[in-house]
Design a protein around this motif. Structure first.
Motif, PDB file in Angstrom:
ATOM      1  N   LEU A  88       0.829  -1.208   0.000  1.00 27.40           N
ATOM      2  CA  LEU A  88       0.000   0.000   0.000  1.00 27.40           C
ATOM      3  C   LEU A  88       0.865   1.261   0.000  1.00 27.40           C
ATOM      4  CD1 LEU A  88      -2.909  -1.034   2.386  1.00 27.40           C
ATOM      5  CD2 LEU A  88      -3.074  -0.493  -0.047  1.00 27.40           C
ATOM      6  N   GLU A  89       1.945   1.244   0.775  1.00 28.09           N
ATOM      7  CA  GLU A  89       2.833   2.409   0.799  1.00 28.09           C
ATOM      8  C   GLU A  89       3.481   2.633  -0.557  1.00 28.09           C
ATOM      9  OE1 GLU A  89       5.349   1.532   4.148  1.00 28.09           O
ATOM     10  OE2 GLU A  89       4.002   2.531   5.541  1.00 28.09           O
ATOM     11  N   LYS A  90       3.881   1.557  -1.228  1.00 26.21           N
ATOM     12  CA  LYS A  90       4.443   1.677  -2.576  1.00 26.21           C
ATOM     13  C   LYS A  90       3.393   2.242  -3.534  1.00 26.21           C
ATOM     14  CE  LYS A  90       7.758  -2.138  -2.441  1.00 26.21           C
ATOM     15  NZ  LYS A  90       8.051  -3.477  -2.993  1.00 26.21           N
ATOM     16  N   GLY A  91       2.177   1.735  -3.430  1.00 23.54           N
ATOM     17  CA  GLY A  91       1.090   2.215  -4.285  1.00 23.54           C
ATOM     18  C   GLY A  91       0.809   3.682  -4.067  1.00 23.54           C
ATOM     19  N   ILE A  92       0.760   4.102  -2.819  1.00 23.38           N
ATOM     20  CA  ILE A  92       0.499   5.509  -2.502  1.00 23.38           C
ATOM     21  C   ILE A  92       1.633   6.382  -3.026  1.00 23.38           C
ATOM     22  CG2 ILE A  92       0.323   7.174  -0.607  1.00 23.38           C
ATOM     23  CD1 ILE A  92      -1.211   4.993   0.961  1.00 23.38           C
ATOM     24  N   ALA A  93       2.866   5.956  -2.815  1.00 17.46           N
ATOM     25  CA  ALA A  93       4.011   6.725  -3.307  1.00 17.46           C
ATOM     26  C   ALA A  93       3.965   6.840  -4.829  1.00 17.46           C
ATOM     27  CB  ALA A  93       5.314   6.071  -2.855  1.00 17.46           C
ATOM     28  N   GLY A  94       3.639   5.751  -5.520  1.00 14.82           N
ATOM     29  CA  GLY A  94       3.538   5.772  -6.978  1.00 14.82           C
ATOM     30  C   GLY A  94       2.440   6.708  -7.452  1.00 14.82           C
ATOM     31  N   LEU A  95       1.290   6.662  -6.795  1.00 16.94           N
ATOM     32  CA  LEU A  95       0.189   7.552  -7.161  1.00 16.94           C
ATOM     33  C   LEU A  95       0.553   9.016  -6.928  1.00 16.94           C
ATOM     34  CD1 LEU A  95      -2.848   5.506  -5.820  1.00 16.94           C
ATOM     35  CD2 LEU A  95      -2.396   6.126  -8.203  1.00 16.94           C
ATOM     36  N   GLN A  96       1.245   9.284  -5.817  1.00 13.92           N
ATOM     37  CA  GLN A  96       1.642  10.660  -5.541  1.00 13.92           C
ATOM     38  C   GLN A  96       2.613  11.170  -6.599  1.00 13.92           C
ATOM     39  OE1 GLN A  96       3.024  10.264  -1.485  1.00 13.92           O
ATOM     40  NE2 GLN A  96       0.996  10.725  -0.642  1.00 13.92           N
ATOM     41  N   LYS A  97       3.547  10.323  -7.026  1.00 12.88           N
ATOM     42  CA  LYS A  97       4.480  10.715  -8.096  1.00 12.88           C
ATOM     43  C   LYS A  97       3.723  10.947  -9.404  1.00 12.88           C
ATOM     44  CE  LYS A  97       8.554   8.405  -6.235  1.00 12.88           C
ATOM     45  NZ  LYS A  97       9.516   7.308  -6.398  1.00 12.88           N
ATOM     46  N   ALA A  98       2.796  10.069  -9.716  1.00 12.33           N
ATOM     47  CA  ALA A  98       2.008  10.223 -10.949  1.00 12.33           C
ATOM     48  C   ALA A  98       1.203  11.522 -10.917  1.00 12.33           C
ATOM     49  CB  ALA A  98       1.091   9.024 -11.134  1.00 12.33           C
ATOM     50  N   LEU A  99       0.594  11.813  -9.776  1.00  8.52           N
ATOM     51  CA  LEU A  99      -0.169  13.062  -9.651  1.00  8.52           C
ATOM     52  C   LEU A  99       0.736  14.278  -9.807  1.00  8.52           C
ATOM     53  CD1 LEU A  99      -2.597  12.179  -6.717  1.00  8.52           C
ATOM     54  CD2 LEU A  99      -3.234  12.766  -9.064  1.00  8.52           C
ATOM     55  N   LYS A 100       1.909  14.216  -9.200  1.00 10.81           N
ATOM     56  CA  LYS A 100       2.863  15.325  -9.304  1.00 10.81           C
ATOM     57  C   LYS A 100       3.269  15.542 -10.757  1.00 10.81           C
ATOM     58  CE  LYS A 100       7.385  16.838  -7.712  1.00 10.81           C
ATOM     59  NZ  LYS A 100       8.602  16.438  -7.003  1.00 10.81           N
ATOM     60  N   VAL A 101       3.596  14.447 -11.441  1.00  4.24           N
ATOM     61  CA  VAL A 101       4.007  14.546 -12.838  1.00  4.24           C
ATOM     62  C   VAL A 101       2.881  15.105 -13.694  1.00  4.24           C
ATOM     63  CG1 VAL A 101       4.626  13.170 -14.875  1.00  4.24           C
ATOM     64  CG2 VAL A 101       5.772  12.754 -12.692  1.00  4.24           C
ATOM     65  N   LEU A 102       1.670  14.601 -13.520  1.00  3.51           N
ATOM     66  CA  LEU A 102       0.538  15.084 -14.310  1.00  3.51           C
ATOM     67  C   LEU A 102       0.228  16.556 -14.020  1.00  3.51           C
ATOM     68  CD1 LEU A 102      -1.887  12.030 -14.210  1.00  3.51           C
ATOM     69  CD2 LEU A 102      -0.709  12.947 -16.207  1.00  3.51           C
ATOM     70  N   ASN A 103       0.254  16.915 -12.755  1.00  2.35           N
ATOM     71  CA  ASN A 103      -0.020  18.313 -12.399  1.00  2.35           C
ATOM     72  C   ASN A 103       1.028  19.241 -12.997  1.00  2.35           C
ATOM     73  OD1 ASN A 103      -2.437  18.096 -10.966  1.00  2.35           O
ATOM     74  ND2 ASN A 103      -1.353  17.490  -9.095  1.00  2.35           N
ATOM     75  N   GLU A 104       2.291  18.825 -12.928  1.00  2.00           N
ATOM     76  CA  GLU A 104       3.362  19.644 -13.522  1.00  2.00           C
ATOM     77  C   GLU A 104       3.209  19.711 -15.037  1.00  2.00           C
ATOM     78  OE1 GLU A 104       7.038  17.898 -12.189  1.00  2.00           O
ATOM     79  OE2 GLU A 104       6.799  18.679 -10.152  1.00  2.00           O
ATOM     80  N   TYR A 105       2.876  18.600 -15.641  1.00  2.00           N
ATOM     81  CA  TYR A 105       2.756  18.537 -17.101  1.00  2.00           C
ATOM     82  C   TYR A 105       1.635  19.460 -17.589  1.00  2.00           C
ATOM     83  CZ  TYR A 105       1.831  16.688 -21.774  1.00  2.00           C
ATOM     84  OH  TYR A 105       1.619  16.564 -23.116  1.00  2.00           O
ATOM     85  N   TYR A 106       0.478  19.367 -16.938  1.00  2.13           N
ATOM     86  CA  TYR A 106      -0.652  20.175 -17.379  1.00  2.13           C
ATOM     87  C   TYR A 106      -0.536  21.631 -16.929  1.00  2.13           C
ATOM     88  CZ  TYR A 106      -3.008  16.072 -19.170  1.00  2.13           C
ATOM     89  OH  TYR A 106      -3.323  14.955 -19.908  1.00  2.13           O
TER      90      TYR A 106
END
Length: 175
Positions: free
Chosen positions: A47-65
């Protein structure tokens, strides 16, 4: 005394059986607890790995857009939907993590409480066994001494009665 000793020996046998069952129960609890702990460790890590991955994905998407609004105007609705979906998934993962943490704490508390209760019960029964065994041995010893004393007194009584019979023969005139 012999009956009381036999009763105490039966009680000791019952207590030893209960102690054996208690030890088996505690060993089983220990094994289950270890399995639960291992499962918790694996689930928590995932779960911690999943949360960390989702947070990175959100950060990347937010920065990209956020970089070039004009280049992504057509995909603005899709980006909001994807980011929203990832945020919901992150919230679900966080909720699951909080739930397994709470379950683990509850399980640990229950295990420790039961283990303490078992330890107290074990100590009480061991002391009962110790004192009942001691009392039983003392009763056996006292009973043996009294039996020996009774045999000695019976032998003396028989000797006195035999002597009395001889004296009566000599002293009482026969017609």
């Amino acid at each position: 005394m012999a009956a009381k000793s036999a009763q105490l020996k039966e009680e000791v046998a019952v207590l030893e059986t209960e102690l054996s069952k208690l030890a088996k129960s505690q060993a089983n609890m220990d094994q289950i607890r270890q399995e639960e702990k291992a499962t918790y460790g694996e689930s928590k890590a995932e779960l911690e790995k999943g949360i960390a991955g989702l947070q990175k994905a959100l950060k990347v998407l937010n920065e990209y857009y956020a970089k070039d609004d004009k280049a992504h105007e057509a995909a603005e609705g899709a980006s909001t939907g994807i980011i929203g979906l990832l945020e919901v998934i992150e919230a679900d993962f966080s909720k699951n993590l909080a739930q397994i943490n709470a379950d683990e704490e509850s399980s640990v508390a229950e295990y420790e409480a039961q283990s303490k209760e078992n330890e107290i019960e074990k100590t009480m029964k061991e002391q009962d066994v110790k004192y009942k065994t001691k009392e039983s041995k003392q009763l056996d010893k006292t009973s043996a001494e009294l039996t020996s004393d009774r045999d000695g007194v019976t032998a003396e009584l028989e000797a006195v009665q035999e002597y009395l019979t001889k004296i009566e023969e000599q002293c009482i005139a026969n017609a």
